[in-house]
Design a protein around this motif. Structure first.
Motif, short mmCIF file in Angstrom:
data_model
loop_
_atom_site.label_atom_id
_atom_site.label_comp_id
_atom_site.label_asym_id
_atom_site.label_seq_id
_atom_site.Cartn_x
_atom_site.Cartn_y
_atom_site.Cartn_z
N UNK A 15 0.86 -1.18 0.00
CA UNK A 15 0.00 0.00 0.00
C UNK A 15 0.90 1.23 0.00
N UNK A 16 0.37 2.34 -0.46
CA UNK A 16 1.08 3.62 -0.42
C UNK A 16 0.14 4.68 0.12
N UNK A 148 -1.44 -6.52 0.08
CA UNK A 148 0.00 -6.64 0.23
C UNK A 148 0.42 -7.58 1.34
N UNK A 149 -0.40 -8.59 1.61
CA UNK A 149 -0.05 -9.60 2.61
C UNK A 149 -0.30 -9.19 4.04
N UNK A 150 -0.98 -8.05 4.27
CA UNK A 150 -1.24 -7.59 5.63
C UNK A 150 -2.66 -7.04 5.76
N UNK A 167 -3.57 -10.97 -4.06
CA UNK A 167 -4.82 -11.35 -3.39
C UNK A 167 -5.23 -10.27 -2.37
N UNK A 168 -6.50 -9.88 -2.42
CA UNK A 168 -7.00 -8.91 -1.46
C UNK A 168 -8.46 -9.19 -1.13
N UNK A 169 -8.86 -8.76 0.05
CA UNK A 169 -10.23 -8.96 0.51
C UNK A 169 -10.57 -7.87 1.53
N UNK A 170 -11.87 -7.74 1.81
CA UNK A 170 -12.34 -6.76 2.81
C UNK A 170 -13.45 -7.41 3.62
N UNK A 171 -13.46 -7.12 4.92
CA UNK A 171 -14.51 -7.62 5.81
C UNK A 171 -15.00 -6.47 6.69
N UNK A 172 -16.31 -6.28 6.73
CA UNK A 172 -16.91 -5.27 7.60
C UNK A 172 -17.56 -5.98 8.78
#
Length: 206
Positions: A15-16, A148-150, A167-172
């Motif tokens: 991430x940046x 980014x693995x975190x 790979x990326x994901x989001x959880x609320x």
């Protein structure tokens, strides 16, 4: 032999953080969007992917083809929202310093409480070149994003470029919606990658 698409070397591998952005006016307008508009715009959105689950979108700009980021078009609500969105977009990308920056995709993404975006990568060639940037409009402490693995918790009003090619994901996990302004950005003066012309010439499947 066709060259496999490679990512833009200017994109972040993790991430940046791009810094705080003034979203006060945009935030107020977003919170006033009627449910009927969210539903109608989500129904007509071009990005109908199963991994998005219950996340609804209002898409303002979108690419003409998933193979080429250089062509994009305004969708119906762009004209009404342009004056609110452009100052936020410009402030978010200031650190890049591009003389001719382009925003091929611009959208709002609303994830409900308990919602998920399942693990995935942005696989289409048009996603490999532009920067992918998020500006949280509303969130809560239980919204977790994996890039980014975190795992990350992105605060309201802070622009951040994410690695959309890993790979990326989001959880609320909270009790309130998460709404992000999500957009792509690229430098029109940067030379096209070697793989683009052959990819378009052979008419790669969508």
């Amino acid at each position: 032999m066709t060259v496999a698409p490679a990512a833009n070397p200017r994109k972040t591998a993790t991430i940046r953080r791009l810094g705080p952005v003034d979203i006060a006016v945009l935030n107020a307008a977003v919170l006033e969007i009627p449910e009927a508009v969210w539903d109608a715009e989500n129904q007509s959105k071009p990005n109908k992917f199963e991994v998005l689950d219950q996340t609804r979108h209002i898409v303002f700009r979108f690419v003409d083809s998933p193979r080429d980021w250089r062509g994009s078009h305004d969708r119906p609500l762009w004209a009404a929202w342009r004056a609110l969105l452009e100052p936020v977009l410009a402030q978010a990308v200031q650190a890049y310093g591009y003389g001719r920056g382009v925003f091929p995709r611009v959208m709002l993404a609303r994830m409900p409480a308990g919602g998920v975006i399942h693990p995935h990568i942005d696989a289409n060639p048009a996603a490999k070149w532009p920067h992918k940037i998020h500006v949280p409009i509303t969130t809560n402490p239980e919204v977790v994003s994996f890039f980014g693995g975190q795992e990350h918790r992105f605060p309201v009003g802070e622009a951040v470029e994410v690695n959309n090619l890993g790979p990326h994901w989001v959880r609320n996990g909270g009790a309130t919606d998460r709404i992000h302004l999500i957009f792509e950005y690229y430098d029109a003066d940067q030379p096209d990658p070697d793989w683009l012309a052959p990819l378009l010439a052979v008419g790669a499947p969508r």
